[in-house]
Design an enzyme around this catalytic site. Structure first.
Site, PDB file in Angstrom:
ATOM      1  N   SER A 413       0.834  -1.220   0.000  1.00 18.61           N
ATOM      2  CA  SER A 413       0.000   0.000   0.000  1.00 18.61           C
ATOM      3  C   SER A 413       0.864   1.266   0.000  1.00 18.61           C
ATOM      4  CB  SER A 413      -0.893  -0.004   1.227  1.00 18.61           C
ATOM      5  OG  SER A 413      -0.088  -0.098   2.377  1.00 18.61           O
ATOM      6  N   HIS A 434      -2.780  -2.563  -5.595  1.00 16.25           N
ATOM      7  CA  HIS A 434      -3.101  -2.127  -4.221  1.00 16.25           C
ATOM      8  C   HIS A 434      -4.593  -2.264  -3.986  1.00 16.25           C
ATOM      9  CE1 HIS A 434      -3.504   1.487  -1.245  1.00 16.25           C
ATOM     10  NE2 HIS A 434      -3.605   0.330  -0.624  1.00 16.25           N
ATOM     11  N   GLU A 446      -5.871   0.205  -7.005  1.00 23.90           N
ATOM     12  CA  GLU A 446      -4.859   1.169  -7.430  1.00 23.90           C
ATOM     13  C   GLU A 446      -3.706   0.350  -7.999  1.00 23.90           C
ATOM     14  OE1 GLU A 446      -3.138   5.267  -5.351  1.00 23.90           O
ATOM     15  OE2 GLU A 446      -3.079   3.393  -4.217  1.00 23.90           O
ATOM     16  N   ASN A 484      -2.761   6.906  -0.649  1.00 18.56           N
ATOM     17  CA  ASN A 484      -2.100   7.045   0.659  1.00 18.56           C
ATOM     18  C   ASN A 484      -1.176   8.257   0.706  1.00 18.56           C
ATOM     19  OD1 ASN A 484      -3.483   4.970   1.744  1.00 18.56           O
ATOM     20  ND2 ASN A 484      -1.881   3.437   1.435  1.00 18.56           N
TER      21      ASN A 484
END
Ligand SMILES: C[C@H](O)[C@H](C)C(=O)SCCNC(=O)CCNC(=O)[C@H](O)C(C)(C)COP(=O)([O-])OP(=O)([O-])OC[C@H]1O[C@@H](n2cnc3c(N)ncnc32)[C@H](O)[C@@H]1OP(=O)([O-])[O-]
Length: 724
Positions: A413, A434, A446, A484
């Site tokens: 991630s 992800h 992702e 993130n």
């Protein structure tokens, strides 16, 4: 376009606008003229309306809303009224979907038949509008107010069986619906039409109208607070119960106009198309979804059967693909299998799948402790603990055992894909995938391309992503990728606000009132303060820094003194019943503000000599959301995100950003880029030590344009600013 042909004394009208027969101006014109022609042709005794290709019309052409062609004569109301007024029976023969304007067309018909797998519905609330071509006036006259309120305010699709039971369909047919439609039309061609014209019918449960609409209004206000469309739907349905059609339709149109011009409708329609744009990728150099052929994927494997790994396995099995699950030892393997079996048993219990289907799906799962068993799989997805050294070890092993053209993907991630790929001799066949927790439920994927990832690897992984029911967004490789990475300044500002004067519930309340379901501090408790503590330590270590020292990590936005203090006291979040909040017991969901935490914060500030101040909600709102948005612009200028739509879909599907604002980038365009830039510049000057407040160059350039630049053109500016 609507094709008109005669079969004996039956006129057949095919809406013809691939791929979904959206009711654009030409289709409406074709249907209108077709009814007129059939009406005038004495040899025609009845008419069938159907859709060419895979479906019946799925509604108005949403692309026409912005251009205004939706209002052009004949608009949908005029087409539906034309059909209903026809003196010869008109039958709607439905296959695929009859949605929105498509269902309104069929309610204008005198009869409706459908194939066994057809679906009907009014999804208009999902794009911020209401069924504005008589849907709120005709549906309750056919099935009653109560089910109409459910169907129209939820936007859900109704299956053929349920549609027949409700009375939307008059018959379910096997085989070709057009052939069956012609047969059915012939069977009713001599039936009187009196009583078949829906707009003349009475609403069956009119006596309970007030009670039904009052409770529906309370329900939509509770469930979808802030959304305009569901409220307008209830208002329009209440009118249907109390007003003749000719007056009710005017009120419906007035409510529709209000919605059409609302920011929410524009944002939701933007999100509709952005979601469909996501899988249409392009990489620097020009290769794209249109030019590269994916490799076939017939088998997959997942390394690591933890919470994420087992969820990923289920996505693959649900797509009908065989999947091997590898674990380091029997205990972990059994835990993974038990989790997967448990989730399927839960679906069977809830009636979401049959026992038989669950058994068949699980038969595609092959657990093993041997990496050698992966030698023939096409794609491997690694989902082990978020540790670079461990991931490189796994990729090194996979590179040795997997066939030469197998693709190796990581569910990391945050970690650097190129560094993971460097543990193999096939960096062109390595990519990040992800997933978001829970992986078997969250639609977003992702997908991260490394510096050497080949276009064919991108094409193959994108196609696999769609096959396993995900919305794939392709992004470049950097720390935290897009989602993130934008989360970092948002979380940092939330925690800095705790030091400066706010308490956790005050920060979360502002964010939740904005529309993000769970505030940043509650998310901290959900993911676990130990997990975020370890990630901060890992990232700081990679930078050669000590994450407990302010002077070391503050400039990088990695200084979380309050979180660290809670972690050291063993308050790890929901799982320990205490974190930024307290919980009734370990694992409980309801977060309760905890005076102990306020004491810990006050004590920390006294220790650090920090004078706390009252922080107005507007400042909390701006510092959390604008820092996130600014980072979004940076991912665009650096080419990590290819277009603003991708950033928005990542936040809408992965982080609970409120859909009726369209996502962080669309929202930024609504705020106004000049105003936004001004506020970010203000915080940059106020907090010069925080990198994340350095304004994005792209945002600066766009905000300086004479006229606001439409979102779709930001890309052109991104490429120029990235070279600055
Ligand atoms: C007065 C009236 O009351 C009001 C005002 C209305 O009627 S408002 C309109 C109400 N109707 C809707 O909201 C239905 C919206 N569509 C869907 O829910 C889904 O499409 C689908 C039917 C369940 C099929 O899913 P799919 O997965 O098989 O294909 P897709 O990828 O989604 O779609 C395939 C392609 O068709 C495009 N498309 C789909 N629906 C469209 C629509 N209504 N208008 C324009 N384009 C549409 C979509 O962008 C994509 O394009 P491209 O990406 O290939 O260029």
């Amino acid at each position: 376009m609507a094709d008109y042909r005669k079969q004996g004394d039956v006129a057949v009208l095919h809406a013809n606008n691939p791929p979904v027969n959206a009711l654009s101006y030409h289709v409406r014109q074709g249907l209108y003229d077709g009814i007129e022609a059939a009406e005038k042709d004495p040899s025609v005794k009845c008419i069938v309306i159907c859709g060419k290709g895979k479906t019946f019309p799925v509604g108005a052409d949403i692309r026409e809303f912005a251009s205004g062609s939706a209002k052009k004569f004949p608009n949908l109301i005029e087409v539906c009224d034309k059909i209903e007024a026809c003196t010869k029976p008109v039958v709607a023969a439905i296959h695929g979907f009859a949605l929105g304007g498509g269902l309104e067309i069929s309610l204008g018909c005198h009869y409706r038949i459908g194939g066994t797998s057809c679906k009907v519905g009014f999804p208009e609330v999902n794009i911020g509008v209401l069924p504005g071509a008589g849907g709120t006036q005709r549906l309750p006259r056919v099935i009653g107010l109560k089910p109409s309120l459910d169907i129209i305010t939820s936007g859900c699709h109704v299956g053929a069986k349920e549609a027949l039971k409700l009375g939307i369909l008059d018959k379910i047919v096997q085989g070709d619906v057009v052939t069956e439609g012609i047969k059915f039309a012939k069977s009713v061609q001599n039936q009187p039409l009196h009583g078949r014209r829906v707009s003349t019918m009475a609403v069956p449960d009119v006596s309970q109208a007030n009670a039904l609409c009052n409770s529906a209004m309370a329900e939509v206000k509770r469930k979808s607070s802030g959304l305009l469309a569901p409220v307008a739907c209830v208002k329009s349905l209440r009118v249907a119960a109390q007003t003749p059609y000719k007056d009710g339709i005017k009120i419906e149109s007035a409510l529709m106009l209000q919605l059409m011009t609302s920011g929410q409708a524009k944002a939701l329609q933007y999100a509709f198309f952005a979601e469909r744009l996501a899988s249409k990728w392009q990489v620097p150099g020009g290769a794209s979804h249109a030019t590269v052929t994916p490799r076939p994927v017939k088998s997959c494997a997942v390394v690591g059967g933890g919470y994420m790994g087992s969820g990923i396995v289920m996505c693959i099995l649900n797509a009908g693909l065989p999947c091997i699950l590898v674990e380091a030892n029997q205990k972990f393997l059994d835990r993974g299998i038990k989790m997967i079996q448990g989730l399927y048993a839960g679906s069977v219990k809830l009636g979401k799948m049959s026992e038989q289907d669950a058994k068949k799906t699980l038969s595609l799962l092959k657990p093993t402790l041997r990496y050698e068993d992966l030698k023939d799989v096409d794609v491997v997805i690694e989902a082990v603990f978020e540790d670079m050294k461990l991931k490189q070890e796994v990729f090194g092993k996979l590179d040795k055992v997997c066939k030469k053209d197998a693709l190796l993907c990581s569910n990391t991630s945050t970690l650097n894909i190129d560094k993971i790929a460097s543990a193999t001799r096939r960096p062109d066949r390595v990519m990040g995938m992800h997933f978001f927790a829970p992986a078997y439920y969250m639609k977003l994927l992702e997908n991260i391309r490394g510096a050497e990832t080949s276009p064919q690897t991108v094409a193959t992984v994108t196609q696999l992503s769609v096959k396993i029911g995900k919305v794939p967004v392709l992004v470049g490789n950097c720390h935290g990728f897009v989602g993130n990475r934008m989360m970092a300044p948002y979380t940092t500002e939330a925690q800095r606000l705790l030091e400066e004067g706010a308490y956790p519930h005050q920060v979360d309340q502002v964010i939740e009132e904005f529309g993000i379901p769970i505030g940043p501090l509650k998310v901290g408790d959900l993911t676990g303060l130990d997990v975020s503590w370890k990630i901060t330590r890992e990232v700081s270590r990679m930078l050669g820094l000590d994450h407990t020292k302010r002077e070391d990590v503050e400039p990088f936005g990695l200084y979380f003194p309050v979180r660290n203090a809670l972690y050291e006291k063993g308050r790890l979040g929901r799982k320990t019943g205490a974190g930024f909040y307290k919980y009734e017991k370990a694992g409980s969901k309801v977060a309760i503000p905890d005076p102990l935490v306020m004491d810990i914060i006050d004590h920390h500030c006294r220790e650090e000599g920090i004078d706390r101040r009252r922080i107005p909600p507007q400042e909390i709102y701006e510092r959390c959301l604008y820092s996130l948005i600014n980072e979004g612009f940076k991912t665009l200028e650096e080419g990590i995100a290819a277009r603003p739509e991708d950033v928005d879909i990542i936040w809408l599907l992965g982080y609970g950003w409120p859909r009726y604002t369209g996502g962080p980038m669309h929202f930024a365009s609504q705020i106004g880029l000049r105003r936004l830039y001004g506020r970010i510049e203000y915080y940059h000057n106020k907090y010069p030590d925080r990198d994340h407040w350095t304004p994005s160059r792209l945002l600066k350039t766009l905000s300086q344009q004479e006229h606001p630049v439409p979102l779709a053109q930001w890309g052109q500016f991104a490429s120029t600013t990235s070279r600055l």
